[in-house]
Design a protein around this motif. Structure first.
Motif, short mmCIF file in Angstrom:
data_model
loop_
_atom_site.label_atom_id
_atom_site.label_comp_id
_atom_site.label_asym_id
_atom_site.label_seq_id
_atom_site.Cartn_x
_atom_site.Cartn_y
_atom_site.Cartn_z
N THR A 19 0.81 -1.22 0.00
CA THR A 19 0.00 0.00 0.00
C THR A 19 0.84 1.27 0.00
O THR A 19 0.34 2.34 -0.35
N ASP A 20 2.11 1.17 0.37
CA ASP A 20 2.95 2.36 0.39
C ASP A 20 3.81 2.51 -0.87
O ASP A 20 4.67 3.39 -0.96
N ALA A 21 3.58 1.67 -1.88
CA ALA A 21 4.34 1.75 -3.12
C ALA A 21 4.06 3.07 -3.82
O ALA A 21 2.93 3.57 -3.82
N THR A 22 5.08 3.65 -4.45
CA THR A 22 4.92 4.93 -5.14
C THR A 22 4.50 4.72 -6.59
O THR A 22 4.52 3.61 -7.11
N PHE A 23 4.10 5.82 -7.22
CA PHE A 23 3.71 5.80 -8.63
C PHE A 23 4.81 5.14 -9.47
O PHE A 23 4.55 4.24 -10.27
N LYS A 24 6.04 5.60 -9.29
CA LYS A 24 7.14 5.08 -10.11
C LYS A 24 7.42 3.61 -9.81
O LYS A 24 7.75 2.84 -10.72
N ALA A 25 7.28 3.22 -8.55
CA ALA A 25 7.49 1.82 -8.21
C ALA A 25 6.44 0.93 -8.86
O ALA A 25 6.75 -0.17 -9.35
N VAL A 26 5.20 1.39 -8.90
CA VAL A 26 4.14 0.62 -9.55
C VAL A 26 4.40 0.52 -11.05
O VAL A 26 4.30 -0.55 -11.66
N ALA A 27 4.76 1.66 -11.67
CA ALA A 27 5.04 1.66 -13.11
C ALA A 27 6.18 0.70 -13.43
O ALA A 27 6.13 -0.04 -14.43
N ALA A 28 7.20 0.68 -12.58
CA ALA A 28 8.34 -0.22 -12.81
C ALA A 28 7.93 -1.68 -12.64
O ALA A 28 8.35 -2.55 -13.41
N THR A 29 7.08 -1.96 -11.65
CA THR A 29 6.62 -3.33 -11.42
C THR A 29 5.82 -3.85 -12.61
O THR A 29 6.02 -4.98 -13.07
N LEU A 30 4.93 -3.02 -13.15
CA LEU A 30 4.14 -3.41 -14.31
C LEU A 30 5.03 -3.67 -15.51
O LEU A 30 4.88 -4.68 -16.22
N ALA A 31 6.00 -2.77 -15.74
CA ALA A 31 6.87 -2.91 -16.91
C ALA A 31 7.80 -4.11 -16.79
O ALA A 31 7.96 -4.89 -17.74
N HIS A 32 8.41 -4.31 -15.64
CA HIS A 32 9.39 -5.37 -15.47
C HIS A 32 8.76 -6.77 -15.53
O HIS A 32 9.42 -7.74 -15.90
N ASN A 33 7.48 -6.86 -15.15
CA ASN A 33 6.81 -8.16 -15.13
C ASN A 33 5.86 -8.35 -16.30
O ASN A 33 5.20 -9.39 -16.39
N ASP A 34 5.81 -7.37 -17.20
CA ASP A 34 4.99 -7.44 -18.40
C ASP A 34 3.53 -7.76 -18.05
O ASP A 34 2.90 -8.65 -18.64
N VAL A 35 2.98 -7.03 -17.08
CA VAL A 35 1.58 -7.17 -16.70
C VAL A 35 0.93 -5.79 -16.76
O VAL A 35 1.61 -4.76 -16.78
N THR A 36 -0.40 -5.77 -16.80
CA THR A 36 -1.12 -4.50 -16.91
C THR A 36 -1.77 -4.08 -15.60
O THR A 36 -2.29 -2.97 -15.51
N ALA A 37 -1.75 -4.95 -14.61
CA ALA A 37 -2.34 -4.61 -13.31
C ALA A 37 -1.78 -5.56 -12.26
O ALA A 37 -1.37 -6.68 -12.56
N VAL A 38 -1.77 -5.09 -11.00
CA VAL A 38 -1.31 -5.93 -9.89
C VAL A 38 -2.19 -5.67 -8.67
O VAL A 38 -2.70 -4.58 -8.48
N PRO A 39 -2.36 -6.70 -7.82
CA PRO A 39 -3.07 -6.49 -6.56
C PRO A 39 -2.23 -5.63 -5.61
O PRO A 39 -1.00 -5.66 -5.66
N VAL A 40 -2.93 -4.91 -4.76
CA VAL A 40 -2.29 -4.14 -3.69
C VAL A 40 -2.63 -4.83 -2.38
O VAL A 40 -3.81 -5.09 -2.10
N VAL A 41 -1.61 -5.17 -1.60
CA VAL A 41 -1.85 -5.93 -0.37
C VAL A 41 -1.44 -5.13 0.86
O VAL A 41 -0.58 -4.25 0.79
N ASP A 42 -2.06 -5.48 2.00
CA ASP A 42 -1.71 -4.83 3.25
C ASP A 42 -0.54 -5.55 3.90
O ASP A 42 0.10 -6.42 3.29
#
Length: 222
Positions: A19-42
């Motif tokens: 939940t504390d991931a930043t915009f850039k961290a999310v964008a990097a996660t999507l790009a590096h894993n070749d996915v278009t969405a990811v769950p956000v967990v507590d």
């Protein structure tokens, strides 16, 4: 008959963000894993939302257009960057599935909720997988001869106790055609329903009659 469950079809381990991931961290996660969405967990791994490329683009669209008229930023304006966290971007609550669900259950939830994927959670609501629309459609990749064998052997003979000579089964691109004669006309819709329940069947065309009844051919259903 054995049906594939969401637990069989889901992807794991699951790419996710906290939940504390930043915009850039999310964008990097999507790009590096070749996915278009990811769950956000507590903190204990329970899904609280889903963040997608669309959520990030929506945030970018709120920024001033550098090619447009110059204006001073509003006091609430914030750039898409390190100071924006996923909690401000995600879609919530997360619509989740269970591993024991059938393909039909998951498909209905996706359609009802208008989502493309479902995080999968265990009894403690912790994330254990994710299933997409593409995953659900994998059951329709079964070969026609495999479908024909399961319907003939498991549905007609083992489940309904019919003699193999009573019915003929043809399958073409997942579309099943059944012809024959039954002692009990009331079994006609039962045969159809059971065949539709076989993983990979697209539609069923019944040409089955009951002895001593005026039950004619039944049209295609799917």
């Amino acid at each position: 008959m054995q049906h594939r469950t969401i637990g069989d079809l889901m992807t794991r381990p699951v790419v996710h963000v906290r939940t504390d991931a930043t915009f850039k961290a999310v964008a990097a996660t999507l790009a590096h894993n070749d996915v278009t969405a990811v769950p956000v967990v507590d903190d204990i791994g329970r899904p609280v939302g889903v963040v997608s490329e669309a959520d990030l683009v929506r945030r970018v669209a709120q920024r001033p257009d550098p090619a447009g008229p110059t204006r001073l930023p509003e006091p609430t304006d914030r750039s898409a960057g390190e100071n924006v966290t996923v909690e401000e971007l995600m879609t919530t609550p997360a619509v989740c599935a269970r591993p024991e669900w059938t393909v039909v259950e998951a498909a209905r939830i996706m359609v009802t909720e208008g989502v493309k994927r479902l995080p999968v959670v265990d009894e403690a609501e912790r994330l254990v997988g994710i299933v997409s629309r593409g995953d659900l459609l994998r059951v329709f990749l079964r070969r026609d001869d495999s479908l024909r064998e399961e319907i003939s052997r498991d549905v007609l003979v083992r489940t309904l106790g019919l003699a193999p000579a009573d019915m003929t089964v043809e399958v073409d691109e997942g579309q099943v055609t059944i012809a024959g004669l039954l002692d009990d006309a009331q079994l006609v819709p039962v045969v159809e329903r059971l065949c539709l329940g076989v993983d990979g069947v697209v539609s069923v065309d019944m040409h089955v009659s009951g002895r001593g009844a005026s039950t004619g051919p039944v049209g295609t259903r799917g």
